[in-house]
Motif scaffolding. Structure first.
Motif, mmCIF file in Angstrom:
data_model
loop_
_atom_site.group_PDB
_atom_site.id
_atom_site.type_symbol
_atom_site.label_atom_id
_atom_site.label_comp_id
_atom_site.label_asym_id
_atom_site.label_seq_id
_atom_site.Cartn_x
_atom_site.Cartn_y
_atom_site.Cartn_z
ATOM 1 N N PRO A 40 0.832 -1.211 0.000
ATOM 2 C CA PRO A 40 0.000 0.000 0.000
ATOM 3 C C PRO A 40 0.866 1.261 0.000
ATOM 4 N N ASP A 41 0.433 2.255 -0.762
ATOM 5 C CA ASP A 41 1.123 3.546 -0.864
ATOM 6 C C ASP A 41 2.483 3.446 -1.556
ATOM 7 N N SER A 42 2.779 2.293 -2.144
ATOM 8 C CA SER A 42 4.042 2.163 -2.865
ATOM 9 C C SER A 42 3.999 2.987 -4.147
ATOM 10 N N GLN A 81 -0.320 5.425 -9.985
ATOM 11 C CA GLN A 81 0.104 6.502 -9.099
ATOM 12 C C GLN A 81 -0.930 7.617 -8.968
ATOM 13 N N GLU A 115 -5.888 -0.805 -1.770
ATOM 14 C CA GLU A 115 -4.867 -0.624 -2.801
ATOM 15 C C GLU A 115 -3.946 -1.838 -2.925
#
Length: 369
Positions: free
Chosen positions: A214-216, A247, A298
């Motif tokens: 997540p949030d990568s 993104q 996500e």
């Protein structure tokens, strides 16, 4: 009418993201009351997106369930993919371009290795072997490494490539690696580096599936590209949808998905494909819409597409540079509905005003210092 439908669809997504699910549900209801999927071809696209938004509102999406890894869904998805390859010029033209590069690199070699990431059932590899044979350019000995998370698909790829190798009298050794590429072991990467060269890597519509935290911002796919660079291939060839479903923030991603898939659906509608097959192909893409739009978690999403520009930047950071051979090739099999946009290391497949798919080719950049 189209503007009104589109406004309702986007309004529903905005309301859902703003924490107003009742308003979003009302907007979707108003949209769906205007749809006639059986009579109006474009309405199936609205329905697929509306369904994905509904699933997002319910907090459930398709991303946690990759259909290619579940027997109850994988066969249907693979059947739809066969129909897509038969009727949809984006897939067939990308395949023709990629195979033209692979032929130029592998043709006439005494010994060579092809690492096919996401080989699936081996259809692209089969066409490559057949084409090389027609030209009398099959390598004396080809090692074909199929990397795929599905053991069933690998078994089918092995059987298909070995059958074709016998038919065309080519010498092919098949090695299956049953794993997502990002989960391959150190021993498996070492095995690739030890295989006979020249080594070539192919990844057709595969690398956007690399699982990310997540949030990568793409740490895992960057690591995969660095590991592929360490295999010291003469080239890496990629096919990818040209859109940012990774993104971009959720509402922006929704807009990208709407633009991308609407163009894909309009292209399909222009080709004279029979209605039932056309609807089935749209539903194939509908699974991707569901993943991109409908999945809240996500880390559970599978379809993390990026643009050609984003992939070029990743390749550069991983130690690759453009392979200019690609944009100079003039392969057979380019559909007349598409325009090819060429730049160093990239050929974009454009329909109307949108590049929908990109084929990229890169080689290891020389080490400095």
């Amino acid at each position: 009418m189209r503007a009104q439908k589109e406004e309702l669809l986007f309004r529903a997504m905005e309301q859902g993201l703003a924490g107003r699910p009742d308003e979003a549900t009302a907007s979707l209801g108003a949209l769906e009351s205007m749809l006639d999927v059986d009579a109006v071809p474009e309405d199936l696209g609205y329905q697929l997106f509306a369904t994905a938004v509904r699933h997002r509102l319910a907090g459930a999406g398709a991303g946690s369930r990759n259909p290619y890894l579940h027997p109850d869904a994988s066969e249907r998805q693979i059947d739809l993919f066969r129909s897509l390859m038969a009727h949809m010029p984006l897939a067939s033209t990308a395949d023709a371009l990629a195979n033209a590069v692979l032929e130029a690199l592998l043709g006439g070699q005494q010994e060579a290795t092809l690492v096919d990431v996401g080989i699936g059932q081996g259809r692209q590899a089969v066409r490559l072997l057949q084409s090389l044979s027609r030209r009398g350019a099959a390598p004396g000995q080809l090692t074909l490494v199929g990397v795929d998370p599905s053991g069933a698909s690998l078994a089918q790829a092995k059987a298909a490539t070995e059958r074709v190798a016998r038919e065309v009298d080519a010498s092919v050794r098949f090695i299956g690696v049953e794993s997502p590429v990002e989960a391959m072991s150190g021993a498996e990467w070492s095995m690739l580096r030890a295989l006979p060269g020249p080594r070539v890597v192919n990844a057709a519509f595969a690398l956007h599936h690399v699982a990310e935290a997540p949030d990568s911002l793409g740490t895992a796919r960057d690591a995969v590209l660095r590991r592929l660079r360490a295999v010291e291939p003469v080239a890496l060839v990629m096919c990818e949808p040209n859109t940012d479903h990774f993104q971009a923030a959720p509402l922006e991603r929704f807009g990208h998905a709407w633009r991308h898939f609407t163009h894909v659906f309009q292209l399909l509608d222009s080709l004279g494909v029979p209605g039932e097959e056309r609807a089935a192909i749209k539903r194939f893409f509908g699974r991707e819409v569901e993943d991109v739009v409908g999945t809240v978690d996500e880390s559970a999403r599978c379809e993390r597409h990026e643009t050609a520009r984003m992939w070029k930047a990743r390749l550069s950071r991983a130690g690759f540079e453009p392979l200019e051979l690609l944009e100079h090739l003039r392969p057979h099999g380019v559909h007349p509905a598409l325009t090819l946009e060429r730049e160093p290391g990239v050929v974009g497949l454009r329909w109307r005003d949108e590049v929908l798919v990109a084929v990229l080719a890169a080689r290891p950049a020389p080490a400095h210092g």
